[in-house]
Design an enzyme around this catalytic site. Structure first.
Site, short mmCIF file in Angstrom:
data_model
loop_
_atom_site.label_atom_id
_atom_site.label_comp_id
_atom_site.label_asym_id
_atom_site.label_seq_id
_atom_site.Cartn_x
_atom_site.Cartn_y
_atom_site.Cartn_z
N LYS A 165 0.42 -3.72 -15.56
CA LYS A 165 1.68 -4.33 -15.45
C LYS A 165 1.73 -5.21 -17.12
O LYS A 165 2.80 -5.43 -17.32
CB LYS A 165 1.84 -5.15 -14.14
N LYS A 225 2.39 7.76 -11.35
CA LYS A 225 2.83 7.46 -9.68
C LYS A 225 4.44 7.60 -9.56
O LYS A 225 5.14 6.82 -10.57
CB LYS A 225 2.19 6.18 -9.50
N LYS A 255 9.25 2.42 -8.81
CA LYS A 255 10.51 1.83 -8.92
C LYS A 255 10.85 1.59 -10.38
O LYS A 255 12.16 1.55 -10.78
CB LYS A 255 10.85 0.59 -7.86
P1 TYM Z 1 4.56 -2.28 -3.84
O1 TYM Z 1 5.82 -3.10 -3.58
O2 TYM Z 1 4.42 -1.93 -5.28
O3 TYM Z 1 4.58 -1.09 -2.82
C1 TYM Z 1 4.76 -1.12 -1.55
C2 TYM Z 1 3.91 -0.17 -0.72
O4 TYM Z 1 4.11 0.96 -1.17
C3 TYM Z 1 3.13 1.71 -1.61
N1 TYM Z 1 3.42 2.73 -2.72
C4 TYM Z 1 3.01 3.90 -2.68
N2 TYM Z 1 2.38 4.77 -1.77
C5 TYM Z 1 2.40 6.07 -2.30
N3 TYM Z 1 2.77 6.80 -3.33
C6 TYM Z 1 3.61 5.86 -4.32
N4 TYM Z 1 4.04 6.32 -5.30
C7 TYM Z 1 3.49 4.53 -4.05
N5 TYM Z 1 4.18 3.45 -4.71
C8 TYM Z 1 4.07 2.22 -3.83
C9 TYM Z 1 2.05 0.72 -2.10
O5 TYM Z 1 0.87 1.11 -1.97
C10 TYM Z 1 2.46 -0.43 -1.12
O6 TYM Z 1 1.80 -0.32 0.07
N6 TYM Z 1 0.73 -5.83 -3.72
C11 TYM Z 1 1.82 -5.01 -3.17
C12 TYM Z 1 2.85 -5.88 -2.16
C13 TYM Z 1 1.91 -6.84 -1.20
C14 TYM Z 1 1.18 -6.76 -0.16
C15 TYM Z 1 0.65 -7.92 0.17
C16 TYM Z 1 0.69 -5.41 0.58
C17 TYM Z 1 2.10 -8.17 -1.58
N7 TYM Z 1 1.29 -8.81 -0.59
C18 TYM Z 1 -0.14 -7.87 1.40
C19 TYM Z 1 -0.18 -5.59 1.55
C20 TYM Z 1 -0.41 -6.78 1.87
C21 TYM Z 1 2.70 -4.34 -3.88
O7 TYM Z 1 3.16 -4.61 -5.11
O8 TYM Z 1 3.19 -3.11 -3.51
#
Ligand code: TYM
Length: 342
Positions: free
Chosen positions: A121, A205, A208
């Site tokens: 990032k 991957k 968004k």
């Molecule tokens: P974020 O917002 O990037 O993604 C949210 C969730 O979606 C999953 N994900 C995917 N799974 C499969 N294939 C993909 N291409 C894909 N893109 C995203 C992510 O693995 C995630 O589960 N850091 C985290 C948010 C967060 C969080 C937490 C998660 C903040 N605090 C506490 C769990 C527990 C994030 O940026 O997810």
């Protein structure tokens, strides 16, 4: 670091998503379907929209509240039931930030320096990245542990952050001699969709932040858009292989087969048994049909929910009350352990 501790509290689920851009098929298959499965199994679930994390990158304050509503609507449209699970904005529960500070004093610089998501990032110019982006996974650990969550359903890309959360919990308990105060949270990374790739490039991957909207299926896409994106998805000229091993070295084919399996709730093996030897001319229309059948109702429900922002605000506020009722006593316990005044 992952030696068992004597934690004996209830099974609790916590997860969250960033409210940046709309949610997409990767979020749905990698995380949301498991959120719903855990909820329906009767676990106590906390699903937050992580707006504190959202400000680690440049953001528009005017659109953030609505982005939170959109994420919450996508959770609910995907099957999260706000009567059963607490759905809330992270910023509405100040204990997340408070525990994150304590954990910043527990986590080690070297641990954070190993985090690959920060490297991705921050890009080349990491000197200009916010300090918040660097300490982002520490806040994530606080999100989880402020509820003493035992299980965290996420996609594969969050594995490293989850390991860090366990290390932080273990180190806290060792430093302050309070074994059993926190569980060591288990990642729940399961199903065929834990790593969904871009529809335009099987080595990237689905995300968004990808500039091309054709690279992803958004949870707000209507049936026609979903069908068009599947049709335009990159493939190779070969038919689907007769065995799963034949997908090796064919990232786009592997991705589409994985998406089919995850949507169907089956496995890559099952999909290959059905479609092995067939060309994409046959497979893509079937995939499109399945994706529309599963996702079009989600998009309909999403748009219905977005038409009633007052109802979404009521849900978010109710969810925050329920979350705070659990987080506040945990934070009180932590304050005593670390010797804060008062
Ligand atoms: P974020 O917002 O990037 O993604 C949210 C969730 O979606 C999953 N994900 C995917 N799974 C499969 N294939 C993909 N291409 C894909 N893109 C995203 C992510 O693995 C995630 O589960 N850091 C985290 C948010 C967060 C969080 C937490 C998660 C903040 N605090 C506490 C769990 C527990 C994030 O940026 O997810």
């Amino acid at each position: 670091m992952s030696d068992p501790v004597s934690y004996s509290g209830p099974e609790r689920i916590l997860s969250g998503m960033q409210p940046t851009g709309g949610l997409h098929l990767g979020n749905y298959l990698g995380a949301l379907v498991n959120w719903v499965a855990l909820q329906d199994r009767g676990a106590e679930c906390f699903y937050c929209v992580v707006d504190l994390h959202a400000i680690t990158m440049p953001h528009d304050p005017k659109s953030l509240p609505d982005a939170v509503r959109r994420a919450a609507a996508a959770y609910i449209a995907s099957g999260v039931d706000p009567e059963k699970s607490a759905v809330f904005a992270q910023s509405a529960v100040p204990e997340h930030a408070e525990l994150a500070w304590v954990f910043q004093c527990v986590a080690r610089l070297g641990w954070l320096e190993r985090m690959t998501q920060f490297k991705d990032k921050a890009g080349k110019d990491k000197e200009r990245a916010s300090v918040g982006l660097f300490t982002y996974p520490v806040l994530q650990a606080a999100d989880i542990l402020v509820y003493k969550a035992t299980h965290v359903p996420v996609g594969e890309d969050q594995k490293q952050h989850l390991e860090l959360s366990r290390d932080i919990a273990a180190r806290f308990m060792r430093d302050f001699n309070c074994d059993g105060v926190f569980p060591l949270p288990e990642p729940v990374i399961q199903g065929a969709g834990t790593r969904i790739m871009s529809l335009k490039d099987g080595s990237k991957k689905m995300s968004k932040s990808d500039l091309s909207d054709l690279s992803r299926i958004n949870l707000s896409d209507d049936a026609e858009t979903i069908a068009r994106k599947v049709k335009k998805a990159k493939t190779d000229p070969e038919p689907l292989p007769e065995s799963v091993e034949g997908l090796t070295g064919r990232p786009e084919a592997a991705n589409l087969v994985g998406i089919y399996a995850a949507l169907e709730g089956s496995t890559t093996e099952t999909v290959i048994a059905e479609f092995g030897g067939q060309g994409f001319g046959v497979f893509k229309p079937k995939l499109s049909e399945l994706a529309v059948a599963k996702l079009a109702p989600v998009a309909d429900e999403y748009s219905r929910l977005m038409d009633d922002p007052a109802e979404l605000d009521r849900i978010l506020s109710n969810g925050a009350d329920r979350a705070r009722a659990v987080a506040a006593p945990v934070m009180k316990e932590v304050r005593q352990i670390i010797g804060y005044w008062g």
